[in-house]
Motif scaffolding. Structure first.
Motif, PDB file in Angstrom:
ATOM      1  N   ALA A 144     -56.999   3.069  99.040  1.00 45.67           N
ATOM      2  CA  ALA A 144     -57.426   4.247  98.287  1.00 45.67           C
ATOM      3  C   ALA A 144     -56.937   5.477  99.016  1.00 45.67           C
ATOM      4  O   ALA A 144     -56.723   5.449 100.229  1.00 45.67           O
ATOM      5  CB  ALA A 144     -58.942   4.277  98.185  1.00 45.67           C
ATOM      6  N   GLN A 145     -56.752   6.560  98.266  1.00 44.55           N
ATOM      7  CA  GLN A 145     -56.447   7.848  98.889  1.00 44.55           C
ATOM      8  C   GLN A 145     -57.015   8.973  98.042  1.00 44.55           C
ATOM      9  O   GLN A 145     -57.363   8.779  96.875  1.00 44.55           O
ATOM     10  CB  GLN A 145     -54.942   8.017  99.119  1.00 44.55           C
ATOM     11  CG  GLN A 145     -54.093   7.873  97.868  1.00 44.55           C
ATOM     12  CD  GLN A 145     -52.603   8.041  98.197  1.00 44.55           C
ATOM     13  OE1 GLN A 145     -52.193   9.051  98.733  1.00 44.55           O
ATOM     14  NE2 GLN A 145     -51.804   7.041  97.854  1.00 44.55           N
ATOM     15  N   ILE A 146     -57.126  10.148  98.660  1.00 51.75           N
ATOM     16  CA  ILE A 146     -57.602  11.317  97.915  1.00 51.75           C
ATOM     17  C   ILE A 146     -56.548  12.409  98.018  1.00 51.75           C
ATOM     18  O   ILE A 146     -55.759  12.416  98.958  1.00 51.75           O
ATOM     19  CB  ILE A 146     -58.982  11.811  98.427  1.00 51.75           C
ATOM     20  CG1 ILE A 146     -58.981  11.998  99.942  1.00 51.75           C
ATOM     21  CG2 ILE A 146     -60.069  10.865  97.991  1.00 51.75           C
ATOM     22  CD1 ILE A 146     -60.323  12.451 100.499  1.00 51.75           C
ATOM     23  N   ARG A 147     -56.590  13.317  97.037  1.00 51.70           N
ATOM     24  CA  ARG A 147     -55.513  14.307  97.016  1.00 51.70           C
ATOM     25  C   ARG A 147     -55.886  15.630  97.669  1.00 51.70           C
ATOM     26  O   ARG A 147     -55.052  16.513  97.753  1.00 51.70           O
ATOM     27  CB  ARG A 147     -55.104  14.569  95.559  1.00 51.70           C
ATOM     28  CG  ARG A 147     -54.134  13.555  95.058  1.00 51.70           C
ATOM     29  CD  ARG A 147     -53.304  14.136  93.913  1.00 51.70           C
ATOM     30  NE  ARG A 147     -53.006  13.056  93.021  1.00 51.70           N
ATOM     31  CZ  ARG A 147     -53.322  12.992  91.741  1.00 51.70           C
ATOM     32  NH1 ARG A 147     -53.896  13.991  91.146  1.00 51.70           N
ATOM     33  NH2 ARG A 147     -53.049  11.947  91.014  1.00 51.70           N
ATOM     34  N   GLN A 148     -57.181  15.767  98.053  1.00 47.74           N
ATOM     35  CA  GLN A 148     -57.567  17.077  98.574  1.00 47.74           C
ATOM     36  C   GLN A 148     -58.305  16.961  99.885  1.00 47.74           C
ATOM     37  O   GLN A 148     -59.269  16.180  99.988  1.00 47.74           O
ATOM     38  CB  GLN A 148     -58.534  17.727  97.588  1.00 47.74           C
ATOM     39  CG  GLN A 148     -57.935  18.203  96.320  1.00 47.74           C
ATOM     40  CD  GLN A 148     -58.872  19.222  95.696  1.00 47.74           C
ATOM     41  OE1 GLN A 148     -59.026  20.326  96.202  1.00 47.74           O
ATOM     42  NE2 GLN A 148     -59.505  18.843  94.605  1.00 47.74           N
ATOM     43  N   GLU A 149     -57.941  17.744 100.823  1.00 46.64           N
ATOM     44  CA  GLU A 149     -58.667  17.807 102.082  1.00 46.64           C
ATOM     45  C   GLU A 149     -60.020  18.466 101.809  1.00 46.64           C
ATOM     46  O   GLU A 149     -60.102  19.476 101.111  1.00 46.64           O
ATOM     47  CB  GLU A 149     -57.864  18.637 103.090  1.00 46.64           C
ATOM     48  CG  GLU A 149     -58.582  18.756 104.403  1.00 46.64           C
ATOM     49  CD  GLU A 149     -57.643  18.761 105.595  1.00 46.64           C
ATOM     50  OE1 GLU A 149     -56.441  19.047 105.391  1.00 46.64           O
ATOM     51  OE2 GLU A 149     -58.130  18.480 106.703  1.00 46.64           O
ATOM     52  N   GLY A 150     -61.070  17.891 102.371  1.00 39.82           N
ATOM     53  CA  GLY A 150     -62.399  18.468 102.176  1.00 39.82           C
ATOM     54  C   GLY A 150     -63.181  17.801 101.067  1.00 39.82           C
ATOM     55  O   GLY A 150     -64.391  17.973 100.949  1.00 39.82           O
ATOM     56  N   MET A 151     -62.466  17.023 100.239  1.00 36.38           N
ATOM     57  CA  MET A 151     -63.165  16.282  99.188  1.00 36.38           C
ATOM     58  C   MET A 151     -63.970  15.155  99.839  1.00 36.38           C
ATOM     59  O   MET A 151     -63.490  14.519 100.775  1.00 36.38           O
ATOM     60  CB  MET A 151     -62.148  15.706  98.202  1.00 36.38           C
ATOM     61  CG  MET A 151     -62.757  14.755  97.189  1.00 36.38           C
ATOM     62  SD  MET A 151     -61.498  14.141  96.036  1.00 36.38           S
ATOM     63  CE  MET A 151     -61.592  15.391  94.789  1.00 36.38           C
ATOM     64  N   ILE A 152     -65.190  14.952  99.362  1.00 34.00           N
ATOM     65  CA  ILE A 152     -66.015  13.872  99.924  1.00 34.00           C
ATOM     66  C   ILE A 152     -66.481  12.945  98.805  1.00 34.00           C
ATOM     67  O   ILE A 152     -67.181  13.369  97.879  1.00 34.00           O
ATOM     68  CB  ILE A 152     -67.240  14.443 100.691  1.00 34.00           C
ATOM     69  CG1 ILE A 152     -66.768  15.291 101.881  1.00 34.00           C
ATOM     70  CG2 ILE A 152     -68.158  13.310 101.161  1.00 34.00           C
ATOM     71  CD1 ILE A 152     -67.900  15.916 102.691  1.00 34.00           C
ATOM     72  N   ILE A 153     -66.063  11.709  98.907  1.00 32.11           N
ATOM     73  CA  ILE A 153     -66.533  10.712  97.940  1.00 32.11           C
ATOM     74  C   ILE A 153     -67.943  10.301  98.353  1.00 32.11           C
ATOM     75  O   ILE A 153     -68.208  10.042  99.528  1.00 32.11           O
ATOM     76  CB  ILE A 153     -65.592   9.490  97.916  1.00 32.11           C
ATOM     77  CG1 ILE A 153     -64.206   9.917  97.439  1.00 32.11           C
ATOM     78  CG2 ILE A 153     -66.168   8.378  97.035  1.00 32.11           C
ATOM     79  CD1 ILE A 153     -63.153   8.836  97.559  1.00 32.11           C
TER      80      ILE A 153
END
Ligand code: ADP
Ligand code: MG
Length: 347
Positions: free
Chosen positions: A164-173
């Motif tokens: 998995a990856q996220i596209r934004q720094e600071g985003m918290i799942i």
């Protein structure tokens, strides 16, 4: 003839001794066995209505503990989700099958609700700190700054290599809205694998019933009165082998100037969602669906939420409004009985 009978009894006895796990001791009523633990930030109660080895409870609690270790975002711990939030920015990180499944379900409900439900809500949840000593109304400027960090479309899953990856720094799942449901389903699986056919699993009031009561009758699950102490019910839901999960503004909140600020955040505003509802209970076969949908429909509000559930196969719901009206979807009218006369059923 007599010898044959003795042989048969000996065989039966041998079979009885060899069988491990849990055995329903047929017509004789067995004292229910209950064990309690604190995991996933909540009180877990497992009650088994059959003879059962202690090891089965241990296996069940171990399973929840494993799930917690993979999915928590409690800063004092480490987990796959904490790792994803910190190190998965535009870079795929490996996750387990468990975490993958819960992320996938989370994205499914986020998509289905068009972002009312959003598992990338974590940075906003942390800003509010609801349920902790630091809970306070944040600076509106801070809320506006955090809002763009809530967008489930920025979570990318890859099933073929379990990353998995996220596209934004600071985003918290934050899987807080569905992890308990998943854990309940997994506990049920552990119990079934160990021969249990009649049990109740409660994760902080999220109930998953295994099978039916030993006498064959349905379980009677209390639906929490949102205006009263925990354990005070407004009505009873009769179910067999199903899950009853509730979400509401009464679980974790603080009050200021007469306004209740609770733990379910509307991703379109960054504030605790505020509509006519005080709680929603979902009846479903699978508990992760109940958990996802109770939070989702609570966010949607009465009219949209009712319509949404009526269109879902195998899902029923009871909606309770702040003015104490109770609405039931069409398939649950016989199974739900109102017991508190302060509330009114609206047909
Ligand atoms: P509870 O945990 O009390 O059983 P829920 O299942 O409704 O209640 O989940 C509430 C949790 O879900 C919050 O504590 C937070 O971690 C998370 N959450 C809050 N708002 C949202 C949202 N809009 N979408 C998805 N998850 C949310
Ligand atoms: Mg939920």
């Amino acid at each position: 003839m007599y010898k044959k009978k003795i042989k048969k009894i000996a065989l039966l006895l041998a079979a009885f001794i060899f069988l491990t796990g849990c055995q329903a001791s047929a017509p004789k009523a067995v004292e229910p066995q209950k064990r309690t633990n604190f995991l996933l930030g909540t009180i877990i109660e497992i009650t088994i209505f059959e003879e059962c080895e202690d090891a089965v409870f241990q296996k069940a609690f171990d399973r929840i503990s494993k799930i917690e270790k993979k999915m928590t975002i409690n800063n004092a711990q480490t987990s796959e989700i904490i790792n994803l939030n910190a190190n998965g920015i535009n870079r795929p990180v490996s996750i387990s099958e468990d975490t993958f499944q819960v992320l996938e379900k989370g994205i499914y409900y986020s998509t289905l609700s068009n972002g009312s439900f959003d598992i990338s809500i974590g940075s906003m949840v942390k800003l509010w700190n609801i349920g902790t000593d630091q809970a306070a109304i944040p600076d509106p400027v801070e809320i506006q700054k955090i809002l763009p960090l809530v967008n489930y479309k920025d979570i990318i899953l890859n099933k073929s290599n379990l990353t998995a990856q996220i596209r934004q720094e600071g985003m918290i799942i934050d899987l807080g809205a569905i992890a308990k449901g998943y854990a309940a389903d997994e506990v049920k699986r552990v119990l079934l694998e160990n021969g249990v056919s009649s049990a109740i699993i409660s994760l902080g009031g999220n109930i998953l019933c295994v099978g039916e009561k030993p006498d064959g009758s349905p379980w009677r699950v209390g639906v929490q009165n949102p205006f009263d102490l925990r354990g005070e019910y407004l009505g009873i839901m009769e179910v067999k082998d199903q899950s009853v999960v509730s979400s509401g503004d009464y679980e974790r909140y603080f009050e200021k100037d007469g306004v209740r600020y609770h733990h379910i955040i509307d991703p379109s505003t960054g504030y605790p969602c505020n509509n006519e509802l005080t709680s929603v209970s979902i009846i479903s076969d699978i508990s992760i669906d109940g958990d996802g949908l109770s939070t989702t429909t609570f966010l949607m509000g009465l009219e949209k939420g009712m319509e949404f559930v009526e269109n879902l196969e195998g899902i029923e719901a009871v909606f309770v409004t702040k003015d104490k009206n109770v609405y039931r979807t069409s398939g649950v009218k016989d199974a739900f009985t109102l017991t508190n006369k302060e509330f009114k059923i609206v047909e």
